[in-house]
Design a protein around this motif. Structure first.
Motif, PDB file in Angstrom:
ATOM      1  N   GLN A   1      -6.093  -9.633   6.663  1.00 41.76           N
ATOM      2  CA  GLN A   1      -6.758  -8.865   5.604  1.00 41.76           C
ATOM      3  C   GLN A   1      -5.795  -7.883   4.958  1.00 41.76           C
ATOM      4  O   GLN A   1      -5.736  -7.736   3.742  1.00 41.76           O
ATOM      5  N   GLN A   2      -5.023  -7.203   5.827  1.00 41.97           N
ATOM      6  CA  GLN A   2      -4.102  -6.183   5.313  1.00 41.97           C
ATOM      7  C   GLN A   2      -3.008  -6.811   4.428  1.00 41.97           C
ATOM      8  O   GLN A   2      -2.677  -6.278   3.372  1.00 41.97           O
ATOM      9  N   GLU A   3      -2.506  -7.944   4.852  1.00 44.62           N
ATOM     10  CA  GLU A   3      -1.459  -8.608   4.069  1.00 44.62           C
ATOM     11  C   GLU A   3      -2.006  -9.093   2.727  1.00 44.62           C
ATOM     12  O   GLU A   3      -1.338  -9.009   1.694  1.00 44.62           O
TER      13      GLU A   3
ATOM     14  N   GLU B   1      -2.662   4.207   2.820  1.00 41.94           N
ATOM     15  CA  GLU B   1      -3.207   2.926   3.287  1.00 41.94           C
ATOM     16  C   GLU B   1      -2.637   1.767   2.452  1.00 41.94           C
ATOM     17  O   GLU B   1      -2.311   0.694   2.978  1.00 41.94           O
TER      18      GLU B   1
ATOM     19  N   ASP C   1       0.962   1.036   3.454  1.00 41.54           N
ATOM     20  CA  ASP C   1       1.027   0.227   4.676  1.00 41.54           C
ATOM     21  C   ASP C   1       0.752  -1.244   4.362  1.00 41.54           C
ATOM     22  O   ASP C   1       1.399  -2.145   4.898  1.00 41.54           O
ATOM     23  N   ALA C   2      -0.234  -1.457   3.485  1.00 43.54           N
ATOM     24  CA  ALA C   2      -0.594  -2.840   3.147  1.00 43.54           C
ATOM     25  C   ALA C   2       0.553  -3.523   2.398  1.00 43.54           C
ATOM     26  O   ALA C   2       0.892  -4.683   2.677  1.00 43.54           O
TER      27      ALA C   2
END
Lengths: 348, 273
Positions: free
Chosen positions: A208-210, A321, A324-325
């Motif tokens: 999800q983050q990527e 956030e 970071d992503a």
């Protein structure tokens, strides 16, 4: 076509010179297969003039790893461009060359070169075949001349044989040194990162983050780090305050136009997790610092890229956030197959 | 492909040898035969002869003592009265003129026999050749490097290397100057000129015309656009260098008027050795 001619020629030669030279003609030089990855734009260089062959590529690889390309026979291209770090100079902000002299720039990754139209941070070359002239002659890199290299290589029977096999005119010459290096650089393509496998539906999986990072990247970064090469080969000022110790004017050095001051070539971000330190002078040690620059460090300057100055607001607005992503996404651009490919390595 | 052309040329040459044996009329053009031609570059400064070390004053009020004047001539084309062209093979069509070394003649071999009225050539190296790098058989790089006509910090050729020392109205002490004309990845400064020949150049199997071209260095800085060396001093004010930017574009435009054909010698033999 070429192969047929070569075959005919070698046949004729065999006929004419009896059996004493037969070993020279045992091998026929094959053209290599060169596929454009499905997610890449077309090649920017016309390589039809110097299409890579098996022998040309192998010779280029040997030259890339050979210290004899420098005046003191110690500094090879691979000294500053190491495969394990996507052909960058790991751990050096500014490259060290001959006699331990320090240059003014950070060695960028060497990959996907035939897809790019400009080379070096200031665009000192736009030809894959000619670009090697710059590091070879640079007094703080290799400090050699093409004529000097040719004189050394002609003393080496092995090289004489390899040039003979690789090129139609069979000569150890300046032109063929450049051509062989160009063939090697044409073949070193990085296109098998997890990102590539994801976009080409070859089984690459994203968290999800990527995924979020990829979307953010497309919104905020892809206007300059364009296409799946992650560069538009343009020269831009991304708001770094000039380093007073170096006073590097960037693109202006080549063009002589003041409007080009402090503009640098947009670098590809492939394998970027491996290529620290970052920027033309290697000023940032981590991707975190790079993202902090884009959110908080962009400086106003006459040539600052308008994308980084929206109605007087400098830089890009990116939350922690989001940073970071984006970094998680950038790490998916690491191509293990590229940095471990034995074909791109030559043991000296 | 290359092999085939060569082979074809060899057959042609062989055929032409036969043809020429029973040809005793010098002035008729025999189709399919070839001859040589030469271009002689007579370097000068606004009507004066160029002598290395001599001082010349231009209309910009600057006095130049010239130490080096080298340049590249390329892509030679000979043009007949009806406008048809003989294009000298591109692979072999790059030449160096070096005044100090008295390298002033361009020899053309195997030119199609004909009556030529105009000549066209390039000053420097065209972009196509740049991008092809060293693909050409002739290793032009080595020749250019030996004559200070290469750039190595950026990758390419200097089209013109014009160096010496100058004094301007503003100062009395002579300062070195360097004018390095060339292309870079931002501007293509290669230019071609077409010149009328005052008399027809006759190329025959046994007749070699020599085309005598006058080169006027003065127009580079003192041509349609005036370029003052004094305005191009380095930060320390110790020397002038012109190697980039608008200056190169202006010099390229000025260089279009650098050459005129003075006369043509027809007949056998070389004229300027």
């Amino acid at each position: 076509m070429k192969n047929v001619l070569l075959a005919v020629l070698s046949f004729l030669l065999l006929l004419s010179c009896g059996n004493d030279d037969a070993d020279l003609y045992e091998e026929i030089n094959e053209q290599l297969e060169l596929n454009v990855p499905a997610n890449f734009p077309p090649m920017a260089q016309d390589i039809s003039y110097n299409y890579p062959t098996q022998k040309g590529f192998e010779l280029g690889r040997k030259l890339f790893y050979d210290g004899r390309l420098s005046a003191d026979n110690a500094i090879s291209c691979s000294f500053c461009h190491e495969q394990a770090t996507a052909f960058t100079h790991h751990g050096h902000q500014l490259s060290h060359g001959i006699n331990n002299l320090e240059g003014i720039r950070n060695a960028p990754a060497v990959q996907n070169m035939a897809f790019q139209s400009e080379y070096f941070y200031d665009g000192a070359s736009n030809s894959i075949e000619m670009l090697s002239i710059a590091p070879i002659h640079n007094p703080v890199e290799m400090n050699e001349t093409l004529e000097g290299i040719v004189a050394k290589l002609k003393q080496d029977k092995e090289y004489v044989r390899l040039f003979k096999q690789a090129f139609e005119d069979q000569q150890v010459s300046s032109g063929n040194v450049l051509k062989a290096l160009a063939q090697f650089m044409t073949m070193i393509v990085s296109a098998n990162s997890r990102y590539d496998k994801y976009v080409r539906n070859e089984g690459g999986v994203f968290s999800q983050q990527e995924l979020l990072g990829m979307q953010l990247f497309q919104q905020k970064c892809a206007s300059c780090h364009k296409t799946d090469l992650f560069t538009d080969s343009a020269f831009r000022n991304n708001g770094l305050p000039p380093n007073p110790n170096l006073n590097d004017k960037g693109r202006e050095v080549v063009t002589g136009f003041e409007t080009d001051r402090y503009k640098f070539k947009v670098p590809s971000l492939r394998n970027v997790a491996l290529t620290a330190p970052y920027m033309h002078d290697g000023r940032f040690g981590s991707l975190e610092s790079v993202l902090n620059h884009y959110s908080n460090g962009v400086r106003q300057n006459e040539t600052l890229d308008p994308i980084l100055n929206q109605n007087g607001t400098l830089g890009l607005s990116i939350t922690q956030e989001e940073k970071d992503a984006i970094i998680a996404f950038l790490k998916t651009l690491t191509d293990e197959e590229y940095i471990n490919n034995p074909l791109f390595y030559y043991k000296t | 492909m290359k092999f085939q052309i060569k082979y074809f040329a060899a057959v042609l040459a062989a055929v032409s040898l036969f043809v020429s044996c029973n040809n005793d009329d010098d002035s008729a053009i025999v189709e399919g035969t070839h001859g040589d031609a030469e271009l002689f570059f007579d370097n000068g400064v606004a009507g004066d002869a160029l002598i290395i070390g001599n001082t010349y004053t231009n209309s910009n009020g600057e006095s130049l003592t010239i130490n080096r004047f080298n340049y590249i001539i390329s892509n030679v084309v000979l043009i007949r009265e009806d406008g048809t062209e003989y294009i000298y093979p591109k692979e072999e069509s790059y030449f160096v003129i070096n005044h100090a070394d008295e390298l002033q003649t361009v020899h053309l071999e195997g030119v199609a026999a004909g009556d030529y009225k105009k000549i066209r050539f390039g000053i420097g190296v065209d972009q196509q050749r740049y991008l092809q790098g060293e693909t050409a058989q002739q290793s032009f790089w080595d020749l250019a490097a030996a004559n200070d006509l290469t750039w190595t910090w950026s990758t390419g050729y200097r089209f013109i290397n014009f160096e010496g020392a100058f004094t301007s109205t503003a100062g009395t002490e002579a300062k070195p100057f360097q004018v390095h004309q060339g292309s870079n990845t931002a501007t293509d400064n290669y230019r071609e000129v077409t010149l009328d020949l005052p008399t027809t150049a006759r190329v025959r199997e046994n007749e070699q015309p020599s085309i005598h071209i006058k080169t006027d260095i003065n127009v580079l800085l003192d041509g349609d656009t005036k370029i003052l060396l004094q305005n191009n001093l380095n930060g320390a004010g110790t020397a002038a260098a012109i190697m980039g930017g608008q200056n190169l574009i202006d010099i390229a435009a000025n260089s279009l008027k650098m050459f005129t054909v003075d006369h043509v010698h027809n007949g056998a033999g070389s004229h300027h050795e």
